[in-house]
Each structure stands twice: as structure tokens, then as C-alpha cells.
Design a protein around this motif. Sequence first.
Motif, PDB file in Angstrom:
ATOM      1  N   TRP A  12      10.103 -15.076  23.795  1.00  0.00           N
ATOM      2  CA  TRP A  12       9.751 -14.079  24.357  1.00  0.00           C
ATOM      3  C   TRP A  12       9.050 -12.942  23.683  1.00  0.00           C
ATOM      4  CZ3 TRP A  12      10.879  -8.872  24.889  1.00  0.00           C
ATOM      5  CH2 TRP A  12      10.436  -8.046  25.931  1.00  0.00           C
ATOM      6  N   SER A  13       9.609 -12.575  22.434  1.00  0.00           N
ATOM      7  CA  SER A  13       8.979 -11.625  21.665  1.00  0.00           C
ATOM      8  C   SER A  13       7.499 -11.987  21.150  1.00  0.00           C
ATOM      9  CB  SER A  13       9.983 -10.841  20.586  1.00  0.00           C
ATOM     10  OG  SER A  13      10.257 -12.231  19.908  1.00  0.00           O
ATOM     11  N   MET A  14       7.609 -13.119  20.632  1.00  0.00           N
ATOM     12  CA  MET A  14       6.021 -13.599  20.247  1.00  0.00           C
ATOM     13  C   MET A  14       4.986 -13.473  21.334  1.00  0.00           C
ATOM     14  SD  MET A  14       4.754 -14.570  17.790  1.00  0.00           S
ATOM     15  CE  MET A  14       4.621 -15.718  16.414  1.00  0.00           C
ATOM     16  N   VAL A  15       5.644 -14.126  22.597  1.00  0.00           N
ATOM     17  CA  VAL A  15       4.583 -13.954  23.675  1.00  0.00           C
ATOM     18  C   VAL A  15       4.177 -12.423  23.745  1.00  0.00           C
ATOM     19  CG1 VAL A  15       4.279 -14.487  25.902  1.00  0.00           C
ATOM     20  CG2 VAL A  15       5.403 -15.987  24.862  1.00  0.00           C
ATOM     21  N   LEU A  16       5.163 -11.774  23.858  1.00  0.00           N
ATOM     22  CA  LEU A  16       4.824 -10.354  24.124  1.00  0.00           C
ATOM     23  C   LEU A  16       3.762  -9.793  22.969  1.00  0.00           C
ATOM     24  CD1 LEU A  16       5.098  -7.886  25.788  1.00  0.00           C
ATOM     25  CD2 LEU A  16       7.068  -7.135  24.381  1.00  0.00           C
ATOM     26  N   PHE A  72      -4.734 -15.574  23.655  1.00  0.00           N
ATOM     27  CA  PHE A  72      -3.965 -16.112  22.547  1.00  0.00           C
ATOM     28  C   PHE A  72      -2.777 -16.530  23.009  1.00  0.00           C
ATOM     29  CE2 PHE A  72      -2.395 -17.218  18.313  1.00  0.00           C
ATOM     30  CZ  PHE A  72      -3.517 -18.155  17.947  1.00  0.00           C
ATOM     31  N   HIS A  73      -1.878 -15.649  23.853  1.00  0.00           N
ATOM     32  CA  HIS A  73      -0.393 -16.014  24.239  1.00  0.00           C
ATOM     33  C   HIS A  73      -0.333 -16.920  25.271  1.00  0.00           C
ATOM     34  CE1 HIS A  73      -2.479 -13.191  27.509  1.00  0.00           C
ATOM     35  NE2 HIS A  73      -1.526 -13.719  28.101  1.00  0.00           N
ATOM     36  N   ALA A 123       7.025  -8.768  30.917  1.00  0.00           N
ATOM     37  CA  ALA A 123       7.849  -7.863  30.966  1.00  0.00           C
ATOM     38  C   ALA A 123       9.039  -8.002  31.921  1.00  0.00           C
ATOM     39  CB  ALA A 123       7.296  -6.478  30.988  1.00  0.00           C
ATOM     40  N   LEU A 124       8.586  -8.694  32.914  1.00  0.00           N
ATOM     41  CA  LEU A 124       9.633  -9.016  34.053  1.00  0.00           C
ATOM     42  C   LEU A 124      10.267 -10.221  33.843  1.00  0.00           C
ATOM     43  CD1 LEU A 124       7.637  -7.557  37.180  1.00  0.00           C
ATOM     44  CD2 LEU A 124       9.538  -6.636  36.002  1.00  0.00           C
ATOM     45  N   ASN A 125      10.062 -11.097  32.966  1.00  0.00           N
ATOM     46  CA  ASN A 125      10.662 -12.159  32.553  1.00  0.00           C
ATOM     47  C   ASN A 125      10.289 -13.167  33.561  1.00  0.00           C
ATOM     48  OD1 ASN A 125      12.114 -11.659  29.996  1.00  0.00           O
ATOM     49  ND2 ASN A 125      13.953 -10.874  31.386  1.00  0.00           N
ATOM     50  N   LYS A 163      18.927 -10.897  24.334  1.00  0.00           N
ATOM     51  CA  LYS A 163      19.412  -9.684  23.691  1.00  0.00           C
ATOM     52  C   LYS A 163      18.722  -9.280  22.279  1.00  0.00           C
ATOM     53  CE  LYS A 163      23.671 -10.154  25.828  1.00  0.00           C
ATOM     54  NZ  LYS A 163      25.518 -10.222  25.679  1.00  0.00           N
ATOM     55  N   ASN A 164      18.591 -10.355  21.602  1.00  0.00           N
ATOM     56  CA  ASN A 164      18.039 -10.165  20.326  1.00  0.00           C
ATOM     57  C   ASN A 164      16.292 -10.139  20.065  1.00  0.00           C
ATOM     58  OD1 ASN A 164      20.439 -10.327  19.286  1.00  0.00           O
ATOM     59  ND2 ASN A 164      20.009 -12.649  19.056  1.00  0.00           N
ATOM     60  N   SER A 165      15.756 -10.356  21.497  1.00  0.00           N
ATOM     61  CA  SER A 165      14.186 -10.345  21.314  1.00  0.00           C
ATOM     62  C   SER A 165      13.786  -8.810  21.262  1.00  0.00           C
ATOM     63  CB  SER A 165      13.859 -10.805  22.783  1.00  0.00           C
ATOM     64  OG  SER A 165      14.205 -12.098  22.902  1.00  0.00           O
ATOM     65  N   ILE A 166      14.141  -7.916  22.088  1.00  0.00           N
ATOM     66  CA  ILE A 166      14.017  -6.400  21.735  1.00  0.00           C
ATOM     67  C   ILE A 166      13.941  -6.058  20.341  1.00  0.00           C
ATOM     68  CG2 ILE A 166      14.333  -3.900  22.480  1.00  0.00           C
ATOM     69  CD1 ILE A 166      15.249  -5.115  25.278  1.00  0.00           C
TER      70      ILE A 166
END
Length: 132
Positions: free
Chosen positions: A61-65, A76-77, A109-111, A125-128
Motif C-alpha cells: 500500500w505504501s509503495m502505491v501511495l 506509474f502506480h 487512502a480509503l483502502n 499497521k507498518n505501512s504508515i
Amino acid sequence: MLCVKCNYINDSNARVCSNCGHNLLIEESFDEINSKHVKNQNIVTSSQSAEEAEEVSNKKWSMVLILCILLGLIGFHRFYVGKGGTAILMLLTFGGFGIWTLVDLVIIALNEFTDEDGRKIKRNKNSIAEVA
């Protein structure tokens, strides 16, 4: 009710096995076995439905963001999650003149953002902590 002769699962109020014709009333001592079999069958069914309902992508998720924030105007995402067709459209239209990129940011952001197979890219939990 489980038939001990052929292992066929009959209705709970059946007197004769509908598969082999064996008399199920003789098997009153096997009621405990039958109830355990039905419980085990229900557990398998409920666990399968929980897995099917929650299909999560292996993409981060963090990489996509981060890709959406930095390179969202060229899509690119979307390349990263396997949506090549819409990624090319974003590339040609500069992210729908920025609007498409903003919409994708909100969806991420809304998953609710999905990969090419329709599996949701979820924030853990670790994504942020990875983004910061």
C-alpha cells in the motif's frame, strides 16, 4: 445424518440412507459422530467464506501511495499494480489533467484501490511507518 455404511450425508430426519438404503435408525449410537461431522463441515464452510471475502493483494500500500503522489500524472502506480491499459491512458492524458490522480489518491487512502485481479491493496499497521 451420516450413513456409516456408505458415508453419505443424509437429512437429519432421514430414516433410511438415500444413497444405499441402509437403515439409519439402528445407528442411534452414532449421533455423536454425525453431530461432530456437521460441526466440522460448518467450520470449513465459514473459514472458506472468510478467505474469499477478504482477498488482499500482495502489492504494498505504501509503495502505491508514494508512486501515486510522485508519478501519478503518468500513471506509474497503475503500472505497479498491473493495470497497464488505464496506466497508458493516464500517461497520455497526464492523469486526466490531474483529476484522475486525485481520485486515485483518495481511493488509495480509503483502502479501496485494487490490483489487476480485483484484490484490494490494504494498508497494514507498518505501512504508515514506511511512508514516513
